[in-house]
Design a protein around this motif. Structure first.
Motif, PDB file in Angstrom:
ATOM      1  N   ASP A  74      -7.203   0.914  10.502  1.00 36.20           N
ATOM      2  CA  ASP A  74      -8.045  -0.043   9.791  1.00 36.20           C
ATOM      3  C   ASP A  74      -7.403   0.092   8.281  1.00 36.20           C
ATOM      4  O   ASP A  74      -7.627   1.044   7.739  1.00 36.20           O
ATOM      5  N   LEU A  75      -6.910  -0.898   8.089  1.00 35.75           N
ATOM      6  CA  LEU A  75      -6.077  -0.768   6.776  1.00 35.75           C
ATOM      7  C   LEU A  75      -6.934  -0.385   5.192  1.00 35.75           C
ATOM      8  O   LEU A  75      -6.680   0.241   4.573  1.00 35.75           O
ATOM      9  N   PHE A  76      -7.983  -1.294   5.112  1.00 34.36           N
ATOM     10  CA  PHE A  76      -8.846  -1.197   4.239  1.00 34.36           C
ATOM     11  C   PHE A  76      -9.444   0.346   4.143  1.00 34.36           C
ATOM     12  O   PHE A  76      -9.915   0.876   3.303  1.00 34.36           O
TER      13      PHE A  76
ATOM     14  N   ILE B  28       0.890  -1.212  -0.054  1.00 36.78           N
ATOM     15  CA  ILE B  28      -0.041   0.072   0.184  1.00 36.78           C
ATOM     16  C   ILE B  28       0.787   1.433  -0.185  1.00 36.78           C
ATOM     17  O   ILE B  28       1.205   1.728   1.081  1.00 36.78           O
ATOM     18  N   PRO B  29       1.099   1.607  -1.166  1.00 32.12           N
ATOM     19  CA  PRO B  29       2.153   2.855  -1.281  1.00 32.12           C
ATOM     20  C   PRO B  29       1.826   4.248  -0.254  1.00 32.12           C
ATOM     21  O   PRO B  29       2.844   4.583   0.188  1.00 32.12           O
ATOM     22  N   ASN B  30       0.701   4.523  -0.052  1.00 32.13           N
ATOM     23  CA  ASN B  30       0.421   5.582   0.726  1.00 32.13           C
ATOM     24  C   ASN B  30       0.399   5.269   2.168  1.00 32.13           C
ATOM     25  O   ASN B  30      -0.161   6.153   3.049  1.00 32.13           O
ATOM     26  N   ALA B  31       0.564   4.139   2.567  1.00 34.82           N
ATOM     27  CA  ALA B  31       0.563   3.737   4.024  1.00 34.82           C
ATOM     28  C   ALA B  31       1.881   4.118   4.740  1.00 34.82           C
ATOM     29  O   ALA B  31       2.730   3.136   5.107  1.00 34.82           O
ATOM     30  N   LYS B  32       2.175   5.291   4.826  1.00 36.36           N
ATOM     31  CA  LYS B  32       3.435   5.770   5.437  1.00 36.36           C
ATOM     32  C   LYS B  32       2.969   6.687   6.640  1.00 36.36           C
ATOM     33  O   LYS B  32       1.924   7.190   6.908  1.00 36.36           O
ATOM     34  N   GLY B  33       4.199   6.908   7.501  1.00 35.51           N
ATOM     35  CA  GLY B  33       4.130   7.914   8.764  1.00 35.51           C
ATOM     36  C   GLY B  33       3.036   7.565   9.694  1.00 35.51           C
ATOM     37  O   GLY B  33       2.605   6.450  10.018  1.00 35.51           O
TER      38      GLY B  33
ATOM     39  N   GLU C 251      -8.581   3.413   1.862  1.00 37.60           N
ATOM     40  CA  GLU C 251      -9.463   3.256   0.865  1.00 37.60           C
ATOM     41  C   GLU C 251      -9.334   2.141  -0.203  1.00 37.60           C
ATOM     42  O   GLU C 251      -8.980   2.276  -1.380  1.00 37.60           O
ATOM     43  N   ILE C 252      -8.972   0.915   0.211  1.00 35.97           N
ATOM     44  CA  ILE C 252      -8.622  -0.212  -0.523  1.00 35.97           C
ATOM     45  C   ILE C 252      -9.902  -1.009  -0.673  1.00 35.97           C
ATOM     46  O   ILE C 252     -10.665  -1.290   0.491  1.00 35.97           O
TER      47      ILE C 252
ATOM     48  N   GLU D 232      -8.656  -5.412  -4.727  1.00 36.07           N
ATOM     49  CA  GLU D 232      -7.411  -5.137  -4.098  1.00 36.07           C
ATOM     50  C   GLU D 232      -7.275  -5.631  -2.745  1.00 36.07           C
ATOM     51  O   GLU D 232      -6.223  -6.024  -2.399  1.00 36.07           O
ATOM     52  N   CYS D 233      -8.361  -5.708  -1.977  1.00 35.89           N
ATOM     53  CA  CYS D 233      -8.575  -6.272  -0.676  1.00 35.89           C
ATOM     54  C   CYS D 233      -8.135  -7.771  -0.611  1.00 35.89           C
ATOM     55  O   CYS D 233      -7.175  -8.183   0.128  1.00 35.89           O
ATOM     56  N   ALA D 234      -8.709  -8.438  -1.632  1.00 36.41           N
ATOM     57  CA  ALA D 234      -8.183  -9.935  -1.794  1.00 36.41           C
ATOM     58  C   ALA D 234      -6.886 -10.022  -1.998  1.00 36.41           C
ATOM     59  O   ALA D 234      -6.139 -11.035  -1.623  1.00 36.41           O
ATOM     60  N   THR D 235      -6.431  -9.142  -3.123  1.00 41.13           N
ATOM     61  CA  THR D 235      -4.933  -9.383  -3.533  1.00 41.13           C
ATOM     62  C   THR D 235      -4.087  -8.955  -2.447  1.00 41.13           C
ATOM     63  O   THR D 235      -3.180  -9.699  -2.235  1.00 41.13           O
ATOM     64  N   PHE D 236      -4.436  -8.213  -1.547  1.00 38.47           N
ATOM     65  CA  PHE D 236      -3.515  -7.839  -0.333  1.00 38.47           C
ATOM     66  C   PHE D 236      -3.234  -9.079   0.456  1.00 38.47           C
ATOM     67  O   PHE D 236      -2.266  -9.362   0.996  1.00 38.47           O
TER      68      PHE D 236
END
Length: 147
Positions: A30-32, A17-22, A36-37, A41-45
């Motif tokens: 809550d990752l999804f 998730i490229p924007n999962a920073k800082g 905003e996944i 994309e959720c299944a692939t993750f």
């Protein structure tokens, strides 16, 4: 192989998730929802997570965590599984627990789903009707042109 750490989980999340920073990433994020996944994309993750950390996903119930991709016309008439249950977030803490145990270790609330996906049955009926309408509408024109 050493047991995975929270830092290992964070590195995986940041790679996927490229924007999962800082400061937006913590044990209880809550990752999804936060990033905003949705849907595929959720299944692939989750599949990549299971592959990288060798986690058995037999107990994973996707419909508690995310919806499906695409247009579900039948879903307007009959609720799909993900609309029948309360959404549960997937957090780095849950991923760490599962990676450590090598099994999906989330306990889901009691729930009941119909044995058949009636929304999908309705989708197939709609597709069938559209196909035969188009066949009935255009087949005579095509036959006339080529025969």
């Amino acid at each position: 192989m050493a047991a995975p750490t929270l830092d290992d989980i964070y590195r995986f999340i940041q790679a996927e998730i490229p924007n999962a920073k800082g400061d937006r990433l913590s044990e209880e994020t809550d990752l999804f929802g936060t990033f905003e996944i949705q849907a595929d994309e959720c299944a692939t993750f989750i599949e990549k997570f299971a592959q990288q950390f060798k986690v058995d996903l037999d107990g994973y119930l996707w419909y508690f965590h995310h919806g499906e991709a695409g247009l579900n016309l039948g879903g307007f008439l009959v609720k799909p599984p993900y609309q029948r249950v309360e959404r549960l977030p997937i957090t780095p803490a849950i991923l760490l627990k599962s990676a450590t145990k090598r099994r999906w270790k989330l306990t889901y609330p009691d729930h009941t789903l119909p044995k058949k996906r009636w929304d999908m049955v309705i989708n197939k009926i709609i597709l069938f009707l559209v196909f035969f309408y188009l066949l009935n509408r255009f087949a005579p024109l095509l036959l006339e042109k080529f025969i």
